[in-house]
Design a protein around this motif. Structure first.
Motif, PDB file in Angstrom:
ATOM      1  N   VAL A  87     -26.685   1.295 -66.698  1.00 32.70           N
ATOM      2  CA  VAL A  87     -26.969   0.033 -66.279  1.00 32.70           C
ATOM      3  C   VAL A  87     -28.589  -0.407 -66.600  1.00 32.70           C
ATOM      4  O   VAL A  87     -29.581   0.701 -66.611  1.00 32.70           O
ATOM      5  CB  VAL A  87     -27.587   0.770 -64.912  1.00 32.70           C
ATOM      6  N   VAL A  88     -29.419  -1.659 -66.380  1.00 31.81           N
ATOM      7  CA  VAL A  88     -31.027  -1.861 -66.905  1.00 31.81           C
ATOM      8  C   VAL A  88     -31.195  -2.724 -65.003  1.00 31.81           C
ATOM      9  O   VAL A  88     -30.516  -3.369 -65.222  1.00 31.81           O
ATOM     10  CB  VAL A  88     -30.570  -2.891 -68.384  1.00 31.81           C
ATOM     11  N   ALA A  89     -32.077  -1.864 -64.518  1.00 31.91           N
ATOM     12  CA  ALA A  89     -32.514  -2.408 -63.524  1.00 31.91           C
ATOM     13  C   ALA A  89     -33.293  -3.411 -63.722  1.00 31.91           C
ATOM     14  O   ALA A  89     -33.719  -3.955 -62.491  1.00 31.91           O
ATOM     15  CB  ALA A  89     -33.168  -1.335 -62.690  1.00 31.91           C
ATOM     16  N   SER A 115     -36.228   6.630 -67.532  1.00 30.15           N
ATOM     17  CA  SER A 115     -34.452   6.686 -67.168  1.00 30.15           C
ATOM     18  C   SER A 115     -33.910   7.575 -66.437  1.00 30.15           C
ATOM     19  O   SER A 115     -34.706   8.818 -65.936  1.00 30.15           O
ATOM     20  CB  SER A 115     -33.600   6.568 -68.681  1.00 30.15           C
ATOM     21  N   ALA A 116     -32.877   7.389 -65.826  1.00 29.71           N
ATOM     22  CA  ALA A 116     -32.132   8.668 -65.088  1.00 29.71           C
ATOM     23  C   ALA A 116     -30.739   9.036 -65.728  1.00 29.71           C
ATOM     24  O   ALA A 116     -29.898   7.612 -66.509  1.00 29.71           O
ATOM     25  CB  ALA A 116     -32.309   8.194 -63.909  1.00 29.71           C
ATOM     26  N   HIS A 117     -30.208  10.077 -65.661  1.00 29.89           N
ATOM     27  CA  HIS A 117     -28.614   9.874 -66.219  1.00 29.89           C
ATOM     28  C   HIS A 117     -27.921  11.291 -65.226  1.00 29.89           C
ATOM     29  O   HIS A 117     -28.569  11.987 -64.639  1.00 29.89           O
ATOM     30  CB  HIS A 117     -29.319  11.202 -67.598  1.00 29.89           C
ATOM     31  N   VAL A 118     -26.438  10.702 -64.911  1.00 30.55           N
ATOM     32  CA  VAL A 118     -25.759  11.209 -64.783  1.00 30.55           C
ATOM     33  C   VAL A 118     -24.601  11.230 -65.374  1.00 30.55           C
ATOM     34  O   VAL A 118     -23.864  10.396 -65.728  1.00 30.55           O
ATOM     35  CB  VAL A 118     -25.094  10.335 -63.102  1.00 30.55           C
ATOM     36  N   ARG A 119     -23.873  12.855 -65.019  1.00 31.31           N
ATOM     37  CA  ARG A 119     -22.575  13.688 -65.457  1.00 31.31           C
ATOM     38  C   ARG A 119     -22.101  13.337 -64.348  1.00 31.31           C
ATOM     39  O   ARG A 119     -22.213  13.866 -63.408  1.00 31.31           O
ATOM     40  CB  ARG A 119     -22.793  14.110 -66.694  1.00 31.31           C
ATOM     41  N   HIS A 122     -31.686   2.831 -66.896  1.00 34.28           N
ATOM     42  CA  HIS A 122     -33.800   2.743 -67.240  1.00 34.28           C
ATOM     43  C   HIS A 122     -34.030   1.435 -65.784  1.00 34.28           C
ATOM     44  O   HIS A 122     -33.168   0.378 -64.922  1.00 34.28           O
ATOM     45  CB  HIS A 122     -33.084   1.662 -68.604  1.00 34.28           C
ATOM     46  N   GLY A 123     -34.556   2.017 -65.896  1.00 39.91           N
ATOM     47  CA  GLY A 123     -35.496   1.682 -64.751  1.00 39.91           C
ATOM     48  C   GLY A 123     -37.343   1.250 -64.781  1.00 39.91           C
ATOM     49  O   GLY A 123     -37.928   1.585 -65.862  1.00 39.91           O
TER      50      GLY A 123
END
Lengths: 306, 411
Positions: free
Chosen positions: A71-73, A48-52, A7-8
């Protein structure tokens, strides 16, 4: 499978953070899927951005509802639902230096919490797109399955398009983030194979016909934009130096695209920090150069207008 | 061949590059812009040989694409949403020119209210235009489908333009591993465009796409496009088989997942089908026989293949990520038309979901299957349903209150 949610804010390099982590995981032998999610592309707006990352082909798609790592930027986002889906097994990593135990209690976070350790607390002062590289480095260390060399190559590859200066800065910060979390290496574990299995049945409703006057997307209330604290989008803060201000009262107030600067004749203007988005048009426009730009993270006392 | 992380937009650009396109007329629109940006960078660097024209609108862009194709060169273009609608006059006009080219549409919902997130209302508005339509569910499919689309559209039996559709955000902005085929292998699969009689010679003037007056010649030309679409069904199967033999990847006109012994089937297009496959796996683990049917080819409509797959099933949950106002889900209506009057056909349940990027939850997939089993038992088909929860309605009412409206209050 690892499920990681960043999240940023627009402009903090969060999309790049996801691709750095995705590329590093792919180079480490994992199947990978990474994707940014945002509405309108606005600098400063939450995104937000999502990684699997898994050991076999990833079928699952869409937003990550049950993350292993969040992760909160930007600490200003903590109020905005970024903790959603965290469990006792998951980890929250905040780009800040508040002691992790205190933060965990304050947020009533069910999972473990990581912040920068005291010796690396200066990392939280990072600004702009480099925040993404920093957070990607920290996240890579928390997963524990990415080597420092692999991370370095991913940083260089993913930031190369931003110019050589940015790539070098990103490399240095990403590795600094990686090194700073040595004590927490491998803290994040892989989540369950199929988090959807426990999904609750939907409380579906059947929509009834509303009057057309209600069903058109119109806004009748005046000044609803005041309800949205766009000041939270700011990454830089304009500050007026009363000693230099000529009290012209009209240049900054007229040119502010958000009408967030107000002045009475002969007085130093007041900036409405709840709505100033930090575009810094006023900094460029002020004839006596009385407005400075400070990073938003500096203590409020440094940024308060005198 | 190499395996790299690509998002759907990069995969589409790679498809165009490997197809060695000659010409790309372009106009930017979210979420498509990454495709033309990537191609522009390659043309500038010399990594790909071709010409790009930035047009002043999508209407001109589609006109330029078809006009260039009519001179015998290989053409690629791309758009989304309002852009496809702005081009719509020409989208309906150019298939009759019988000049093949490929347009990648990155699906995005339509106004009003205007939004950026995906559903299939845009591409289905072009359903009756004469363009062939291939719908993708992964970034690999986007790349492969561009190559398949050139072979199909340029086939002498077909000679029509092709839309390759991918979901905005869910594919366009999502990176995943993609096999990049070798250029030489692609060249062997997709030889240069044989323009046949099409071409431009100053010494040999031709008037193309002329007007006719009278319904009789008009009917002839329109029906010829329909027949060419029908001919594309067999052509597609041959081309997909050739592709599978060369690249070891299967892209059948209709994808069937765990269908052989299924009682209940999810029916949908695009990347949401991956979630349906996971839901089917989950339900099978609890002893319920559920499968997924996903048409890749929507024009021409693979009606016979669908009848063969669905005969003997008890019920089908059709999930439409589109809405034909006043009728309902478009896939549901089309499937009903294809199955009606044939023996052993299943009941059809209609669900409309995923509009404007709304997530369809795993719990909702399970609930749709439960409703389908209940319909199969009772023989009664429930009313069509919009996937919408009490919680969503509560949030919507809050927005209306902020906007100065309350239910029942006059303006």
């Amino acid at each position: 499978m690892y499920r990681i949610r960043f999240h940023g804010r627009g402009g903090q390099g969060i999309r790049t953070a996801a691709s750095v982590l995705g590329s590093a995981l792919f180079a480490s032998g994992r199947e990978v899927q990474d994707a940014p999610r945002y509405g309108a592309e606005r600098r400063g707006a939450p995104m937000s951005a999502h990684v699997r990352a898994g050991r076999s082909v990833i079928v699952e798609r869409g937003a990550i509802a049950q993350p292993d790592l969040v992760v909160v930027a930007d600490p200003t986002l903590l109020a905005g639902g970024v903790l959603q889906g965290l469990s006792a097994q998951s980890v929250l990593f905040l780009n800040g230096s508040e002691p992790a135990d205190e933060l965990r209690t304050r947020l009533a976070c069910p999972g473990r919490v990581v912040t920068w350790p005291g010796a690396a607390r200066e990392l939280e002062e990072t600004t702009g797109v480099a925040i993404g590289a920093l957070c990607a480095g920290g996240a890579a260390r928390l997963l524990g399955v990415i080597s420092r060399t692999t991370l370095e190559q991913a940083l260089l590859a993913e930031i190369a398009g931003h110019g050589s200066g940015a790539a070098e800065a990103g490399r240095a910060l990403g590795l600094a983030g990686f090194d700073a979390l040595a004590d927490s290496a491998g803290m994040v574990g892989e989540g369950v194979d199929d988090p959807g299995a426990g999904d609750a049945p939907p409380d579906w409703v059947r929509l009834a016909l509303d009057d057309a006057s209600l069903a058109a997307p119109d806004v009748f209330r005046e000044a609803t934009s005041e309800l949205v604290q766009t000041g939270l989008w700011r990454t830089s803060r304009p500050v007026i130096d009363a000693a230099l201000c000529s009290r012209c009262s009209w240049v900054c107030t007229t040119l502010c695209p958000d009408s967030a600067i107000h002045a009475k004749a002969g007085e130093v203007p007041q900036i409405d920090y709840e709505h100033c988005k930090g575009c810094l048009v006023c900094v460029l426009a002020c004839p006596p150069h009385a407005i400075r730009a400070l990073p938003e993270r500096q203590p409020a006392t440094a940024g308060n207008p005198r | 061949m190499s395996r790299v992380l690509l998002n759907g937009n990069a995969a589409a650009a790679w498809g165009a590059r490997l197809a060695r396109v000659d010409y790309v007329p372009a106009f930017p629109i979210t979420p498509q812009t990454g495709i033309i940006e990537t191609l522009a960078a390659w043309f500038a660097s010399g990594d790909a040989e071709g010409r790009m024209t930035t047009c002043e609108s999508e209407h001109s862009m589609v006109t330029a694409a078809a006009a260039a194709a009519a001179t015998g060169v290989r053409v690629f273009t791309a758009t989304s949403s309002q852009g496809l609608l702005y081009a719509m006059e020409m989208v309906f006009a150019v298939p009759g020119w019988r000049a093949p080219f490929v347009l990648v549409n990155v699906s995005r919902a339509l106004a009003t209210p205007i939004t950026l997130e995906p559903d299939h209302s845009d591409v289905l508005a072009a359903r009756d235009s004469g363009f062939l339509q291939i719908h993708c569910a992964s970034c690999q499919e986007v790349l492969d489908s561009v190559l398949l689309a050139y072979r199909l559209g340029e086939d002498p039996r077909v000679r029509l333009p092709v839309i390759v559709n991918q979901d905005g955000f869910h594919l366009s902005f999502t990176r995943e591993p993609v096999d990049l085929p070798d250029a030489a292998a692609v060249d062997a699969f997709l030889p240069p465009f044989d323009a046949q009689q099409a071409g431009f010679r100053a010494s040999r003037p031709v008037s193309q796409a002329v007007a006719v007056l009278g319904g009789s010649p008009y009917s002839y030309f329109r029906y010829q496009v329909h027949l060419a679409q029908n001919a594309a069904l067999a052509a597609y199967d041959e081309i997909a088989a050739d592709f599978a033999a060369r690249f070891a990847r299967q892209h059948p006109a209709v994808e069937a997942y765990r269908c052989d012994d299924a009682e209940i089937v999810y029916f949908l297009i695009g990347s949401l089908s991956a979630r349906a496959r996971l839901a089917a796996d989950r339900l099978r683990a609890s002893g319920l026989r559920v499968g997924v049917v996903r048409p890749r080819l929507l024009r021409p409509y693979p009606a016979a293949a669908l009848r063969a797959l669905l005969a003997g099933k008890r019920a089908v949950a059709v999930v439409d990520q589109n809405l034909s106002m006043g009728s309902g889900g478009i896939l549901h209506g089309e499937l009903g038309g294809a199955l009606h009057g044939h023996a052993d056909m299943p009941l059809l349940l209609s669900f409309v979901g995923g509009l404007g990027g709304r997530e369809v939850s795993d719990g909702e997939f399970a609930a749709m299957a439960r409703e389908a089993f209940a319909a199969a038992r009772s023989g009664e088909v429930p009313e069509a349903r919009l996937l919408y929860t009490a919680g969503e309605l509560r949030e919507l009412r809050k927005l209306q209150a902020v906007a100065g409206l309350a239910p029942g209050s006059p303006r």
